[in-house]
Design an enzyme around this catalytic site. Structure first.
Site: not given
Ligand SMILES: *[C@@H]1O[C@H](CO)[C@@H](O)[C@H](O)[C@H]1NC(C)=O
Ligand SMILES: *[C@@H]1O[C@H](CO)[C@@H](O)[C@H](O)[C@H]1NC(C)=O
Length: 732
Positions: A142, A447
């Site tokens: 990223d 998550d």
């Protein structure tokens, strides 16, 4: 340990802790004590107590919360289970039918996560003890950095030597950085010659990567070595660039072999498209892009994801995970297998309580007992189909399916172009991605809600915590890093509680009530700050003003307080010893427990509440990420690094000083004026005294230390002034 519910046929076995019944009796008695405390407070309020209403209601509120929260935490200790795998049975039955495994490694910023560290992690997962033609490794960058790409290219070459070397001599761990940091040169002549050669190759590679990073540009000749560098020729930035997908090793290509002629695992670099005006959804966005491109390239049935600073410390981890997922009787119920994380860099007494051992060794086993460990974002094996949104059904392929190789375009350029089109900013527009498909968006701890919603679709999950740690990362090395990390976690977790994913509402009727309670333990970290704040200020101030808040030592009501305090402390230290902590580590953990609640959780709570009422995010927190040599030296000597000045540090200092002042003031009254106050203020002396003892390193860092990790003078001055001011407030 008693064995439950498996015969000798399966690929794994589950055991339950035998001491469970004794524990339940103990917990029952503590609960009685808590009830008595509540009754005492109620009668005091009804009778009209000696101190003011505000104080009495405050302390009652805090005790109601502590009792309620204690009750929640019991769920995680009620039914812990422990798992054991039989990898030899797996090999015997399925060696030629093992599924494809795609490993996702995510990195975000080359200045915080150095490329040389990232590729050590990549190399450690490329060298798993697993058929290489079934193993593929994907790196999502990223940071969109050509240095990371360059490092990965170097890794793809070094892998040709490293993988056969690891397998030939059965090395552990297989991260070259971790291996060479601890290994000593072998005696055996043949091994030694190869060892020295590979070490030299590794060091040269590491030097080249670090030199390029330092230089800030790549050497000229590098650009010609791979077509991929052309992507950076247009002067792109981390926040604004096209989609980049480069297949560095194609495992399907017969010529991608190591020096011994064995096929190499597939290796892919991806930097999804980034545009300044498009939200990228952080790691969840990266993971979803990886799910899509990997489905075109290797389409492994199993997906493992690891953070780039978490290398694999055990080459057999995949096989352990498959023992659960491929178990003939139970395997089809499980959506994912979560492994715990450990850290390389923990000092002997773990000054920042980074290893969080009681969570890892006890609580997560308790969650597993209720069929649902959290997905904690790293070190987790998923079924691809489940991540892609499949609901659980009893009839779903009870017999393990043989991996069917996908029909794939053979031309790499075409394949890369196809993959790029899957990782553009607009690809997910008007699709289920981030919602029903893939990891969920819109929460900083994506998550946890992803794992929760998988379980609400009917799946179970497994927590596997083998004696030898599988995933090893880097622990925070200063207090401010620790506090900021916990602020992020507790903030995200509390957001879940306030959202539609609240475990009690979202999970209602779908997962066990015990599991809903277990989830809430973490989701309610942030609000724990308020009662803790109350308990660490008001009893001290009341002590200074000689106002008793707790029953007199001679009163019968003193007994439940003493019972609850003493037994829970004894239990806490017993548990710590049982999971192998030193007494000092236990004491350090208590300090960090207090600091987290007073600083991290408090700011997390404030931020979440402000968000709910629509005020923009506060910007209370600024931390420096710079780790100089002094920091490492202090860390190695277990000296707490308090600096730099921050609002979190100020709060901790004010409370530390306040308790010191109040303790001294209280003792003075007792000694000088011979007031008969000891017995009525006894518990306040205890609380205040404990907080003062916990804060001894803080006073040291204020008044005695001169090093860079001390508390800044400005913070000291401010906290002393504020504490004095608080002491002047009349409480009567
Ligand atoms: C890594 O594995 C080794 C065994 O190979 C073990 O001794 C070591 O403690 C593990 N490292 C960590 C940080 O747990
Ligand atoms: C790990 O901690 C030691 C001190 O215990 C330090 O010297 C070393 O630099 C640290 N390693 C990393 C990779 O941060």
């Amino acid at each position: 340990m008693e064995k439950i519910c498996r015969d000798d046929e399966g690929l794994f076995e589950t055991r339950r802790w035998k001491g469970g019944r004794v524990y339940k009796v103990f917990a029952g008695s503590v609960f009685l004590g808590i009830l008595m405390i509540w009754v005492y407070r109620l009668t005091m309020i009804l009778r009209g107590s000696s101190c003011s209403w505000a104080l009495m209601f405050g302390v009652f509120g805090a005790e109601l919360w502590f009792g309620f929260y204690w009750f929640l935490t019991q769920a995680s200790r009620w039914n812990p289970v422990f798992r054991y795998t039989f990898k030899d049975k797996l090999s015997l039955r399925y060696e030629d039918k093992l599924p494809g495994v795609d490993v996702f490694v995510c990195t975000a910023d080359p200045s915080i996560e150095p490329p040389s560290m990232v590729i050590s992690t990549v190399l450690s997962v490329m060298s798993y003890d697993y058929p290489t033609e079934k193993l593929s490794v994907y790196l999502s960058d990223d940071g969109g950095s050509q240095f990371t790409f360059y490092a990965l290219l170097e890794a793809s070459r070094f892998a040709k030597y490293w993988i056969p070397f690891c397998k030939k001599f059965r090395l552990e761990p297989r991260s070259p950085a971790a291996y060479f940091a601890q290994a000593i040169e072998p005696n055996d002549a043949a091994f030694s010659a190869e060892w020295i050669a590979v070490k030299k190759l590794y060091e040269e590679m590491d030097n080249r990567i670090n030199a390029a990073m330092k230089e800030g540009k790549l050497p000229q000749n590098i650009h010609e070595q791979h077509k991929g560098f052309a992507e950076w020729e247009t002067g792109i930035t981390a926040k604004d660039h096209q989609a980049i997908v480069q297949i560095l090793i194609d495992g399907k290509d017969e010529t991608s072999v190591d020096i011994e002629g064995s096929v190499l695992p597939t290796l892919v670099y991806m930097a999804r498209e980034k545009r300044p005006h498009r939200h990228h959804n952080f790691k969840a966005g990266a993971m979803n892009s990886l799910i899509r491109i990997s489905s075109e390239i290797s389409n492994g049935e199993i997906i493992l994801n690891v953070d780039c600073d978490m290398y694999s410390n055990n080459s057999e981890t995949i096989r352990d995970a498959l023992c659960f997922l491929m178990d003939e009787e139970k395997g089809h119920e499980y959506a994912y297998v979560q492994f715990p994380q450990d850290y390389d860099n923990i000092t002997k007494n773990d000054i920042y309580a980074a290893s969080m051992k009681s969570i890892r060794e006890i609580e997560f086993h308790g969650l597993d007992g209720f069929g649902g460990i959290l997905y904690i974002g790293s070190g987790c094996f998923h079924r691809r189909e489940v991540l892609s949104g499949r609901h659980y059904s009893k009839h779903w392929k009870k017999n393990t399916k043989i991996d069917k190789p996908i029909q794939r375009v053979t031309n790499l350029e075409t394949l890369e172009a196809k993959c790029k089109s899957l990782t553009t900013c607009s690809f997910e527009d008007n699709t289920g991605w981030g919602n029903e498909i893939g990891l969920k968006y819109g929460c900083p701890v994506e998550d946890v809600i992803t794992g929760l919603s998988i379980k609400c679709r009917g799946w179970k999950s497994i927590y596997f915590n083998p004696p030898r740690t599988d995933f090893v990362g880097l622990a925070p090395m200063t207090l401010s890093q620790t506090l900021v990390q916990h602020k992020r976690w507790s903030e995200g977790d509390f957001q879940i509680f306030l959202s539609k994913y609240n475990p009690f509402l979202f999970g209602h009727g779908k997962i066990k009530f015990g599991l809903q309670m277990c989830y809430s333990i973490y989701c309610l970290w942030a609000p724990c700050s308020l009662p803790t704040l109350y308990y660490s200020t008001i009893p001290a101030l009341a002590l200074l003003n000689s106002i008793p808040l707790f029953p007199d030592m001679k009163s019968i009501w003193f007994i439940p307080f003493a019972y609850v305090i003493v037994t829970t402390s004894v239990y806490s230290i017993t548990e710590a010893m049982w999971i192998g902590q030193s007494r000092k580590a236990w004491w350090n953990e208590i300090r960090i427990w207090l600091y987290k609640r007073l600083a991290s959780y408090l700011f997390a709570f404030l931020d979440d509440v402000l968000k709910v009422i629509g005020v923009n995010k506060t910007s209370f927190i600024i931390t420096s990420k710079i780790l100089d040599e002094d920091v490492s030296r202090r860390y190695a000597k277990e000296i707490i690094d308090f600096g730099p000045a921050s609002s979190m540090l100020t709060i901790l200092s004010v409370i530390g000083i306040l308790n010191l002042f109040c303790l001294v003031g209280g003792l003075k009254k007792m000694l000088v004026f011979h007031e008969g106050i000891v017995s009525s203020l006894f518990l306040q002396f205890v609380i205040c005294g404990l907080i003062t003892m916990i804060n001894l390193p803080l006073y040291q860092a204020m008044f005695l230390r001169r090093d860079g990790g001390r508390i800044p003078v400005s913070t000291t001055v401010i906290s002393i002034s504020l504490a004095l001011l608080a002491c002047l407030i009349p409480l009567h």
